[in-house]
Write an enzyme that holds these catalytic residues in place. Structure first.
Site, PDB file in Angstrom:
ATOM      1  N   ASP A 360      15.154  21.013  13.247  1.00  0.00           N
ATOM      2  CA  ASP A 360      16.381  20.264  13.508  1.00  0.00           C
ATOM      3  C   ASP A 360      16.884  19.568  12.233  1.00  0.00           C
ATOM      4  O   ASP A 360      18.080  19.472  11.987  1.00  0.00           O
ATOM      5  CB  ASP A 360      16.139  19.158  14.555  1.00  0.00           C
ATOM      6  N   GLU A 490      14.499  30.009  22.995  1.00  0.00           N
ATOM      7  CA  GLU A 490      13.108  29.955  23.485  1.00  0.00           C
ATOM      8  C   GLU A 490      12.973  30.523  24.895  1.00  0.00           C
ATOM      9  O   GLU A 490      11.887  30.490  25.468  1.00  0.00           O
ATOM     10  CB  GLU A 490      12.606  28.517  23.432  1.00  0.00           C
ATOM     11  N   GLN A 603      19.851  28.510  23.575  1.00  0.00           N
ATOM     12  CA  GLN A 603      20.682  27.879  22.543  1.00  0.00           C
ATOM     13  C   GLN A 603      21.135  28.961  21.564  1.00  0.00           C
ATOM     14  O   GLN A 603      20.554  30.041  21.522  1.00  0.00           O
ATOM     15  CB  GLN A 603      19.892  26.813  21.810  1.00  0.00           C
TER      16      GLN A 603
HETATM   17  C1  BGC Z   1      14.738  23.384  20.971  1.00  0.00           C
HETATM   18  C2  BGC Z   1      14.255  23.527  19.546  1.00  0.00           C
HETATM   19  C3  BGC Z   1      14.224  22.154  18.910  1.00  0.00           C
HETATM   20  C4  BGC Z   1      13.390  21.174  19.741  1.00  0.00           C
HETATM   21  C5  BGC Z   1      13.457  19.759  19.224  1.00  0.00           C
HETATM   22  C6  BGC Z   1      13.824  22.416  21.715  1.00  0.00           C
HETATM   23  O1  BGC Z   1      14.280  22.246  23.015  1.00  0.00           O
HETATM   24  O2  BGC Z   1      14.716  24.627  21.621  1.00  0.00           O
HETATM   25  O3  BGC Z   1      15.129  24.361  18.820  1.00  0.00           O
HETATM   26  O4  BGC Z   1      13.691  22.243  17.634  1.00  0.00           O
HETATM   27  O5  BGC Z   1      13.874  21.161  21.061  1.00  0.00           O
HETATM   28  O6  BGC Z   1      14.767  19.281  19.234  1.00  0.00           O
END
Ligand code: BGC
Length: 757
Positions: A360, A490, A603
């Protein structure tokens, strides 16, 4: 759009009326931070209702022993947890022998709280009926100093509205704390020493295992007409709860005011033998200044922040409030003064995600800090990863990589991986690419060409070495493939040839080669140093280039489209409109198995690549990919709507861009996901900022030139934002009539694809 219980106001977050069901949400929303420490907006007085008590100190963590169902080789031993630290804010009162507790008192009237984002001052007011013949009024102001990271200030007044009051005060520091987020309920702290004097109280504590030492201190003063009249309190201690106490009688109409200084002296910056001396120095300095001057200083510090970063939106107060809330929270979380610190997805407002660093930071937060702060602040974010390079190499080694290949962790506090879900820890390797991209992005934006030779080159080489070993040549495809990965989406794991990951790998290899050649020519001495440090082989960069040239990308057989991964078209491709409202978010209603088989994208994934590398695709291609992937995207990561908003703006889909903007910017204020009580989505707040500046504002840096191409959402009369471009503060104002650009007297190359008025 969801409605909030909070008032809409351009500079303030305001809650009116007391509702015990909202206490935990408001504790998140009204959180305070100053980069060095932060705290949820817990009440100073005792509260027996539902609450999530949280105080956190930047950089102080505990390696909580991993808990998984089935151990996999390569898992880290621990998940770093940001620690709930001893709290210094407590001021418990008994009024005519009845504890003041908003949960149990006879009646609460006029409850009001406000977070003034312009000044960082949090104010709370209420009237409480204590007994039939006793009613009081409380006004509390609190802030964490932006100038002195160790200092917090509480100004707490109680007025006897009806009847006389005998008030006993217990103002304390409390070491009895536990983490909400804990794997085994282990103790995280060991308290070492206490100082309980009339003058001040201090608790010296040490984290177990990591041995961070911290002194939590507080001093309570009684004041009258802004003059401190007494700091001479009685003392009390109960195990690790240290109090300054006093009893005071108020006749009806009389008022008592306490001024409490408190905070943490952090062993990361001071030797423990100096803790008390340093704490007293902070207190005495604050005391000398006095409350009014402290407030004035706080206002001045925030004024400096806003001068560089404010965004003004006319004609849409909800959007205005939201963007200021996002900018405010980002500034409370990270100030870039200490390169050992970073930005946890929840900042100092909760414990989810362990307070650790994720991709992030590089993918979402860096652009905000580059454009709203001085260059060294963003540089510190990159330096953080440079400092962790050895650990990233060690991390890759544990997984079988060699020769200085680095795999940066998905989640970290000190450079070691601490995430332990195989599909993320081992497979979400795209994070390595985001770290390389951030180096490129930083140099592109700031023009600082010193970072790469000094630090970045080693990082880029180690990342290129990783990709070289992670790809393999497929005889079948006659190309290099990357198997068994999880992309940013994910909601599908262990896929082959995730387009985003492959693209990023190719880009990293080419970029690393380009930088190697560049440094070799421009700074041969440094290049020799790097080479001898890292066991450089003369043909390495050529090998990178050869792999990059033959990287495989999955494509749609009939349409001109890249596929998210090899098996994407095998899925039943129903758009998200086919999911019933009752089943959203799907991660709360569907089994994981069902999610994995679905076409739904958590996402931005392919579109994240189009966002990073927009110059490498034409607008038609962007449109095709946007139109193909957006209907499958459920945006169940807070990091998603901002990317779609930026791309929608670029495609002139302004209605869509605007609705994504609202979703990202008011995520916490309107509590879209019914989870704000866990804490705020700090890292996605930077994405909100990007939606305006890069999305609506169209800001880009190309060939050392600043390009601005602002568009105005229909709902807004006008907006303006500021960017610090290479030391020059530029203000861009977009109205219905055109665009105005203001800057200091320096001549700049600013390309604005709009009429300049
Ligand atoms: C997201 C990741 C992110 C993490 C922390 C997850 O829900 O899929 O991309 O790095 O949250 O924000």
């Amino acid at each position: 759009m969801k409605n909030s219980y909070l008032d809409v106001n351009p500079w303030k977050i305001i809650e009116k009326g007391f509702n015990p069901n909202r206490v935990k949400s408001s504790e998140s929303i009204f959180s305070l931070g100053n980069g060095a420490m932060g705290q949820r907006a817990n009440f100073e007085e005792y509260y027996s209702g539902n609450t999530f008590q949280g105080s956190y100190i930047g950089g102080v963590y505990y390696p909580d022993k991993t808990r998984v169902g089935w151990w996999k080789n390569g898992y880290p031993d621990y998940f770093a947890k940001v620690l709930n630290a001893p709290s210094w804010i407590g001021i418990h009162l008994e009024i005519n022998k009845v504890p003041l507790d908003l949960n149990t008192c006879k009646q609460v009237n006029g409850f009001f709280r406000e977070l003034d984002m312009k000044t960082g001052i949090y104010t709370r007011f209420f009237e409480a009926q204590i007994t039939d013949d006793c009613r009081i009024e409380v006004m509390a102001k609190r802030f964490l100093s932006m100038d002195e990271g160790a200092l917090g200030v509480i100004h707490y007044s109680v007025k006897a509205l009806k009847g006389a009051c005998e008030i006993s005060i217990d103002s304390f520091v409390d070491g009895h704390i536990t983490n909400q987020d804990s794997n085994w309920d282990d103790p995280f702290w060991e308290h070492q020493q206490k100082t309980v004097s009339n003058e001040f109280i201090a608790l010296h504590s040490k984290t177990l295992k990591t041995e961070f030492e911290v002194c939590t201190f507080a001093q309570t003063n009684l004041i009258n007409r802004n003059e401190i009249i007494s700091s001479n309190f009685k003392t009390k201690e109960k195990a690790w709860r240290l109090s300054q106490c006093s009893s005071i009688s108020l006749a009806e109409g009389e008022k008592l005011t306490l001024l409490k200084f408190g905070g943490y002296i952090n062993g990361m910056n001071h030797s423990p033998s100096q803790f008390n001396t340093k704490a007293l120095a902070v207190i005495n300095h604050a005391k000398e200044k006095g409350f009014d001057k402290l407030i004035a200083d706080q206002k001045a510090s925030w004024a400096k922040v806003w001068k560089q970063s404010d965004i003004v939106i006319k004609g849409d107060d909800k959007a205005q409030q939201a963007i200021r809330f996002n900018i405010f929270q980002l500034n409370q979380t990270y100030n870039g003064k200490d390169a050992r610190l970073n930005i946890g997805p929840k900042g100092f407002t909760g414990e989810k995600y362990g307070g650790s660093t994720y991709w992030d930071t590089e993918a979402y937060c860096l652009p905000f800090y580059m454009a709203t702060k001085n260059q060294d602040i963003a540089r510190n974010l990159l330096k953080y990863r440079y400092e962790h390079l050895d650990k990233a190499i060690e991390n890759a080694k544990k997984l079988g990589f060699y020769n200085g290949a680095a795999l940066y962790p998905m989640v970290t506090m000190n450079g070691e991986e601490c995430h332990n879900e195989w599909e993320i820890t081992f497979e979400e390797i795209h994070r390595n690419g985001a770290i390389a991209f951030a180096i490129f992005n930083y140099e592109r934006f700031t023009g600082d060409t010193s970072y790469i030779p000094e630090m970045g080159l080693e990082v880029l080489i180690a990342i290129a070495r990783f990709w070289t070993q992670r790809v393999h040549y497929s005889d079948f495809r006659k190309a290099y493939v990357i198997l068994g990965v999880t992309g940013p989406n994910e909601y599908e794991n262990n896929v082959n040839n995730n387009w985003y990951t492959n693209y990023l790998a190719k880009w990293c290899l080419n970029y690393a080669k380009e930088q190697v050649l560049h440094v070799a020519v421009t700074n041969p001495k440094r290049f020799e140093e790097v080479k001898s440090k890292i066991n450089w082989k003369e043909d390495e960069a050529n090998e990178w280039e050869a792999i990059a040239a033959l990287m495989y990308f999955p494509k749609h057989p009939t349409e001109d489209l890249f596929l998210q991964q090899d098996g994407f078209l095998d899925k039943e491709l129903f758009p998200t409109t086919k999911i019933s409202k009752q089943e959203r978010p799907i991660n709360q209603y569907w089994s994981w198995d069902r999610i994995l088989r679905s076409p739904y994208i958590k996402q931005a994934d392919v579109l994240q690549g189009f966002y990073f590398f927009e110059d490498q695709f034409d607008i038609k291609s962007l449109e095709r990919h946007f139109d193909f992937y957006e209907p499958f995207t459920v945006h169940e990561s807070s990091l998603s709507p901002c990317v779609h908003s930026i791309l929608a703006s670029k495609l002139d889909k302004m209605e869509l861009a605007y609705s994504f903007y609202l979703q990202t910017s008011r995520l916490d204020l309107d509590d879209y996901n019914n989870e704000v009580e866990e804490g705020l989505h700090i890292t996605s707040m930077a994405g909100t900022w990007m939606s305006i500046v890069e999305g609506f504002g169209g800001v880009r840096v190309k060939n050392n030139e600043l390009h601005i191409n602002p568009k105005l959402p229909e709902q807004w009369k006008e907006y303006s934002f500021k960017i610090n471009f290479r030391g020059t503060l530029i203000k861009v104002q977009k109205t219905k009539g055109g665009t105005k650009i203001k800057h200091d007297n320096i001549e700049l190359n600013v390309f604005c694809e709009d009429k300049i008025i």
